[in-house]
Motif scaffolding. Structure first.
Motif, PDB file in Angstrom:
ATOM      1  N   UNK A   1      -1.128 -62.427 -75.208  1.00 24.22           N
ATOM      2  CA  UNK A   1      -0.664 -61.833 -73.956  1.00 24.22           C
ATOM      3  C   UNK A   1      -1.511 -60.625 -73.578  1.00 24.22           C
ATOM      4  N   UNK A   2      -1.752 -59.755 -74.562  1.00 27.52           N
ATOM      5  CA  UNK A   2      -2.523 -58.531 -74.296  1.00 27.52           C
ATOM      6  C   UNK A   2      -3.956 -58.868 -73.869  1.00 27.52           C
ATOM      7  N   UNK A   3      -4.612 -59.780 -74.588  1.00 24.57           N
ATOM      8  CA  UNK A   3      -5.989 -60.149 -74.250  1.00 24.57           C
ATOM      9  C   UNK A   3      -6.066 -60.829 -72.885  1.00 24.57           C
ATOM     10  N   UNK A   4      -5.063 -61.664 -72.589  1.00 20.75           N
ATOM     11  CA  UNK A   4      -5.026 -62.345 -71.291  1.00 20.75           C
ATOM     12  C   UNK A   4      -4.847 -61.330 -70.160  1.00 20.75           C
ATOM     13  N   UNK A   5      -3.964 -60.361 -70.375  1.00 21.28           N
ATOM     14  CA  UNK A   5      -3.748 -59.302 -69.400  1.00 21.28           C
ATOM     15  C   UNK A   5      -5.021 -58.494 -69.193  1.00 21.28           C
ATOM     16  N   UNK A   6      -5.682 -58.192 -70.298  1.00 19.21           N
ATOM     17  CA  UNK A   6      -6.926 -57.416 -70.244  1.00 19.21           C
ATOM     18  C   UNK A   6      -8.021 -58.176 -69.491  1.00 19.21           C
ATOM     19  N   UNK A   7      -8.173 -59.463 -69.774  1.00 20.32           N
ATOM     20  CA  UNK A   7      -9.202 -60.277 -69.109  1.00 20.32           C
ATOM     21  C   UNK A   7      -8.963 -60.334 -67.601  1.00 20.32           C
ATOM     22  N   UNK A   8      -7.704 -60.501 -67.210  1.00 21.85           N
ATOM     23  CA  UNK A   8      -7.376 -60.524 -65.783  1.00 21.85           C
ATOM     24  C   UNK A   8      -7.674 -59.187 -65.124  1.00 21.85           C
ATOM     25  N   UNK A   9      -7.393 -58.106 -65.845  1.00 21.31           N
ATOM     26  CA  UNK A   9      -7.657 -56.768 -65.302  1.00 21.31           C
ATOM     27  C   UNK A   9      -9.151 -56.554 -65.083  1.00 21.31           C
ATOM     28  N   UNK A  10      -9.951 -56.972 -66.044  1.00 17.30           N
ATOM     29  CA  UNK A  10     -11.411 -56.827 -65.920  1.00 17.30           C
ATOM     30  C   UNK A  10     -11.919 -57.599 -64.715  1.00 17.30           C
ATOM     31  N   UNK A  11     -11.450 -58.831 -64.567  1.00 14.07           N
ATOM     32  CA  UNK A  11     -11.910 -59.672 -63.454  1.00 14.07           C
ATOM     33  C   UNK A  11     -11.482 -59.073 -62.115  1.00 14.07           C
ATOM     34  N   UNK A  12     -10.234 -58.625 -62.042  1.00 18.31           N
ATOM     35  CA  UNK A  12      -9.744 -58.044 -60.802  1.00 18.31           C
ATOM     36  C   UNK A  12     -10.521 -56.793 -60.425  1.00 18.31           C
ATOM     37  N   UNK A  13     -10.864 -55.996 -61.418  1.00 19.79           N
ATOM     38  CA  UNK A  13     -11.521 -54.715 -61.149  1.00 19.79           C
ATOM     39  C   UNK A  13     -12.983 -54.865 -60.749  1.00 19.79           C
ATOM     40  N   UNK A  14     -13.637 -55.898 -61.265  1.00 18.34           N
ATOM     41  CA  UNK A  14     -15.085 -56.016 -61.059  1.00 18.34           C
ATOM     42  C   UNK A  14     -15.518 -57.161 -60.164  1.00 18.34           C
ATOM     43  N   UNK A  15     -14.636 -58.052 -59.822  1.00 20.93           N
ATOM     44  CA  UNK A  15     -15.057 -59.270 -59.134  1.00 20.93           C
ATOM     45  C   UNK A  15     -15.609 -58.992 -57.738  1.00 20.93           C
ATOM     46  N   UNK A  16     -15.031 -57.992 -57.064  1.00 17.68           N
ATOM     47  CA  UNK A  16     -15.494 -57.692 -55.709  1.00 17.68           C
ATOM     48  C   UNK A  16     -16.900 -57.121 -55.705  1.00 17.68           C
ATOM     49  N   UNK A  17     -17.236 -56.351 -56.766  1.00 16.85           N
ATOM     50  CA  UNK A  17     -18.570 -55.761 -56.829  1.00 16.85           C
ATOM     51  C   UNK A  17     -19.636 -56.682 -57.347  1.00 16.85           C
ATOM     52  N   UNK A  18     -19.245 -57.833 -57.863  1.00 11.25           N
ATOM     53  CA  UNK A  18     -20.222 -58.805 -58.359  1.00 11.25           C
ATOM     54  C   UNK A  18     -20.903 -58.392 -59.639  1.00 11.25           C
ATOM     55  N   UNK A  19     -20.239 -57.530 -60.436  1.00  7.26           N
ATOM     56  CA  UNK A  19     -20.804 -57.095 -61.714  1.00  7.26           C
ATOM     57  C   UNK A  19     -20.687 -58.225 -62.740  1.00  7.26           C
ATOM     58  N   UNK A  20     -21.824 -58.797 -63.150  1.00 10.87           N
ATOM     59  CA  UNK A  20     -21.814 -60.002 -63.990  1.00 10.87           C
ATOM     60  C   UNK A  20     -21.398 -59.728 -65.435  1.00 10.87           C
TER      61      UNK A  20
END
Length: 908
Positions: free
Chosen positions: A293-312
């Motif tokens: 649960x924690x890792x899944x939450x963390x992965x979603x947070x990373x994607x949400x935070x960086x996806x708009x900026x296109x940081x690969x």
């Protein structure tokens, strides 16, 4: 053997199920059941919980209930259905007994038994299969809220050609009556050609060059890949789309409360506080507690935070985290969500090897968890990624597997098989697969099949078949982005087949106006401009205006093929306009060395024609030095790269001889002779040749000309015997006779040459002028003055507009007119005096700077005097005496005439 059914016993998942139900007590269960019954489960509706479909190839059970209401397991030949819902069990039991006919289905099911609710309140239905050959697949269809069970035997596998494409509803639908409306292309350009087995012979369009002279570069279109549906837009969605993060039961324990706190921080996008909370949680409860649960939450947070900026990098890190979760977790729904997200990601990044590995894992896990719909999706993912990796053998093997053929639509399997063969260039196999299975394909045929097979026929030059299939594609799938390519291919096939130009113009306009793809539109514009303003022989203002289509939008990033096509078309516009210098400048600016060999050869061939156009222009202007200069400068760049051109070598050789460059001539002659056994060039011929001669004849003629130039008259005469063109031999013999002062024989041979000309064979103005001078001089020398005048008059009439800028032709015409005046003046008759006036006035107008102007002015004055115009004669004679450029001999004759006129006046 059943693949995908998960075993479940009462000490496992059912105990956990009972515990979960116990948490909310039986009051909640009673409330749920009563609510459901009030809205959905009336006795009448429950009676429809089971529907049977008894097809010729399989038996299907549709059990209408929620997904979690039934737990399914298989042991050997026994399928077990277990449920906690006693009412559902009772209704299902009655439906089975009422609707199931054991006699008609004995090849699938041997018997069905029922176990009433036990002390754990579990009801069971056992289905014993007829034999080990019977296969069973189960999946849950969410939109219909039903479990689906398919029973079949292994010997029921039918060929694809005999299987119709399944419809979305899986029901038999009566085929609609055949429409009589014309297809989209047929409406625009009449009906397309009927199917033929071999490429058709091209028809001719009068007034147009053939297709090779237009925008002639053709390239293969990329195949239309099968649509791997179910993917999402990664720019706006995270894995949470597939597996939502739900609220925790925070009242249950401190652990759950802490997890809910993390979730709240995540939803408010307070990722810093979320990470601190995670760190505190792991310090307090251990690193492995609720790790997924924690890792899944963390992965979603990373994607949400960086996806708009296109940081690969962070995104890649989150992908690694998700992969680890999927490999570790025991929760199937979470695993499924991650796999679907990863498949989308790897598809977008074209990482097909990784996507294939994920698809395989997803396929195995979905079957183990009875998730038939996801098994279908995963299996298609395997096919898709194998296809993208060009693994044609593995795709073929996978398609033949019975399991795959049962869960994936047969027409979709054919789509993959055709596409992978298309990508590998197995074009004949593509056509063979289509023809073998065509009868089994329901209408409308999948767009991927239609387009790829049509393109395969196009590559095989079976253009009529390609037109038919592209036309069907446009008609049935006009919404598709590839419809633009299909429209353009139809227009191009029409042009290659030399169909009526009027229809072709309509098709190209249609491709331009209705294109959804800017690159396809650009290609259509180029080809349309080439058809209208390059292939057409006689260009009008409106045809030239169509070249505006070559001015493409600068914002369109052209492919290499489009650039090359545009370069070729622009170059050819200069050629057809006879702007050879501009054409050469444009061609010299193109990076030919970077082009593929075949394309480079096309440009070099056009370049050779440009050089010929320039050389011919100089040759006709008697600029022999320029001919030699251009030949030496561009011979190795363009001319020697293409096939032998006899006439170009002929005029170059003659130019060397005119300049008395014998050493250079011998080099050209030797090179030309080495090409004598090679075929002459027949394409492209942009500049019409003045004479059709073969290499051997040209070599013999050049030998004769060389000997004449060197005044080896005997050798030249011997060489004439080998010339096949007898009429040319008359001409060369006449020249030899003239130079040997045999004027009577020269006149005879000149007249034989002129009388037997079917078409002109002398095009050099200087040579033509010399011939006319020699012929008329021969007449003059043998005293045939009357004939001389008639011939001179005819020559002057025939050459009025021939090479007006040529100094040799001008001198020849001036000389003939002058000699005609002298002959007329020598007659000294009243009639000749009258005819002299217009002849001399015309001469003075045409040649005001002539060296003979003083003499003809004197003869005009004499004509005035003889025609009783003494005043005009006197004024003209006085002007001759006052002109300082008049020769003294003429002035003496004028003074004599003035004296004679004065004597006559005094006498009178």
């Amino acid at each position: 053997m059943l693949i995908g059914l998960q075993g479940l016993n009462e000490t496992g998942s059912f105990i956990s199920m009972r515990k979960e139900l116990g948490k909310v007590h039986y009051k909640v269960l009673t409330l749920i059941i009563s609510t459901m019954m009030s809205f959905a489960f009336s006795a009448e509706v429950f009676s429809q919980v089971l529907q049977l479909e008894n097809a010729s190839t399989h038996l299907r059970w549709n059990v209408f209930t929620s997904k979690d209401n039934i737990i399914i397991r298989k042991t050997g030949r026994v399928i077990t259905l277990k449920t906690l819902d006693s009412e559902l069990f009772g209704v299902l039991k009655k439906d089975i007994q009422k609707r199931f006919n054991s006699e008609s289905n004995k090849k699938y099911i041997e018997k069905i038994s029922y176990q009433e609710p036990t002390k754990n309140n579990v009801s069971t239905i056992e289905i014993k299969l007829a034999s080990n050959e019977v296969e069973v697949f189960n999946f849950y269809r969410e939109r219909d809220k039903k479990h689906v069970f398919d029973f079949w035997t292994n010997n029921e596998d039918t060929p694809l050609s005999e299987v119709k494409e399944k419809t979305a509803s899986q029901k038999k639908i009566k085929a609609p009556a055949k429409r009589k409306t014309k297809s989209s292309v047929a409406k625009k350009a009449k009906k397309v050609a009927k199917k033929k087995s071999a490429p058709q012979k091209a028809e001719k369009n009068a007034g147009y060059r053939d297709f090779r002279y237009g925008a002639s570069f053709i390239w293969d279109y990329e195949g239309l890949s099968p649509d791997f549906s179910g993917t999402i837009d990664l720019a706006v969605k995270t894995p949470e789309y597939f597996y939502p993060l739900k609220n925790r039961d925070y009242e249950k324990s401190e652990v759950e409360a802490h997890l809910q706190l993390m979730l709240n921080f995540y939803r408010k996008k307070k990722y810093g506080l979320m990470y601190k909370s995670m760190k505190l949680f792991q310090e307090k409860y251990g690193a492995d507690t609720q790790l997924d649960f924690i890792e899944y939450l963390k992965a979603n947070a990373i994607i949400r935070d960086h996806i708009a900026g296109g940081n690969r990098e962070p995104l890649k890190m989150s992908i690694n985290m998700l992969t680890s979760i999927a490999e570790r977790t025991k929760e199937y729904d979470l695993q499924k969500a991650i796999y679907k997200y990863l498949l989308t990601y790897y598809k977008k990044t074209n990482e097909y090897v990784e996507a294939l590995a994920i698809s395989k894992k997803f396929y195995v896990n979905s079957k183990e968890n009875f998730d038939y719909e996801e098994s279908t999706y995963a299996a298609e993912g395997i096919l898709y990624n194998l296809t993208m990796l060009n693994q044609v053998e593995k795709v073929s093997e996978l398609i033949k597997e019975k399991t795959i053929r049962k869960i994936i639509d047969p027409s979709k399997l054919l789509t993959y098989e055709i596409f992978v063969n298309y990508r590998l260039g197995n074009i004949k196999e593509v056509i063979s697969l289509f023809n073998k299975n065509r009868k089994g394909l329901a209408k409308p045929i999948r767009p991927e099949i239609l387009f790829n097979v049509a393109e395969a026929y196009f590559r095989m030059s079976q253009y009529d078949m390609a037109i038919n299939l592209f036309d069907e594609f446009v008609t049935e799938h006009s919404y598709h982005t590839y419809s633009s390519k299909a429209r353009l291919r139809i227009a191009l096939a029409f042009e290659i087949l030399e169909k009526p130009v009027e229809q072709n113009i309509v098709l190209y306009k249609n491709a331009i106006n209705r294109s959804l793809d800017p690159l396809v539109s650009a290609e259509a514009r180029i080809r349309y401009a080439a058809l209208r303003s390059v292939r057409k022989l006689e260009l009008g203002p409106r045809d030239v205006e169509n070249r505006a289509f070559l001015d493409l939008d600068e914002n369109i990033k052209l492919t290499k093929n489009l650039k090359h096509l545009l370069w070729l078309t622009r170059l050819r516009t200069f050629i057809v306009d006879k702007k050879y210098r501009e054409a050469l400048t444009y061609l010299s600016a193109l990076p030919l060395n970077s082009l593929p060999k075949l394309k480079r050869r096309v440009f070099e061939s056009d370049g050779a024609e440009i050089i010929y156009g320039l050389i011919e222009k100089d040759y006709l202007a008697s600029e022999y030095a320029q001919v030699v200069k251009k030949w030496n400068r561009y011979k190795n760049t363009y001319v020697s790269k293409v096939a032998n051109d006899p006439y170009m070598n002929f005029i170059v050789g003659k130019s060397y001889l005119r300049l008395a460059l014998y050493e250079g001539f011998e080099k050209v002659y030797s090179d030309f002779k080495s090409l004598s056994k090679t075929p002459a060039r027949t394409f492209p011929i942009w500049v019409k040749r003045q004479n059709d001669i073969n290499t051997a004849e040209v070599l013999r003629e050049l030998d004769v000309i060389k000997n004449m130039k060197l005044k080896n008259w005997e050798l030249a005469e011997r060489g004439l015997k080998s010339l096949k063109a007898q009429n040319k031999a008359y001409y060369y013999q006449a020249v030899i006779d003239f130079n040997k002062n045999n004027f009577k024989k020269a006149v005879k041979n000149f007249e034989l040459y002129l009388a037997n000309q079917n078409k002109r064979s002398i095009f050099d103005p200087k040579e033509l002028a010399l011939m006319m001078n020699m012929y008329t001089d021969s007449l003059y020398e043998i005293g045939m003055l009357s004939k001389f005048q008639k011939v001179a008059e005819a020559i002057l009439a025939d050459t009025t507009n021939y090479a007006p800028s040529s100094a040799f032709m001008k001198n020849m015409r001036e000389r003939l007119e002058y000699l005609s005046i002298e002959i007329e003046a020598g007659k000294k008759t009243a009639k000749s005096s009258l005819s002299l006036e217009p002849m001399i006035l015309k001469f003075k107008k045409n040649y005001p700077e002539s060296a003979h102007i003083g003499r003809v002015n004197y003869l005009l004055g004499m004509a005035f005097a003889e025609n009783k115009k003494p005043q005009e004669a006197k004024r003209l004679f006085e002007s001759i005496l006052s002109n300082q450029t008049t020769p003294e001999t003429v002035k003496e004759m004028v003074r004599s005439e003035l004296s004679l006129m004065a004597i006559k006046e005094r006498t009178i």
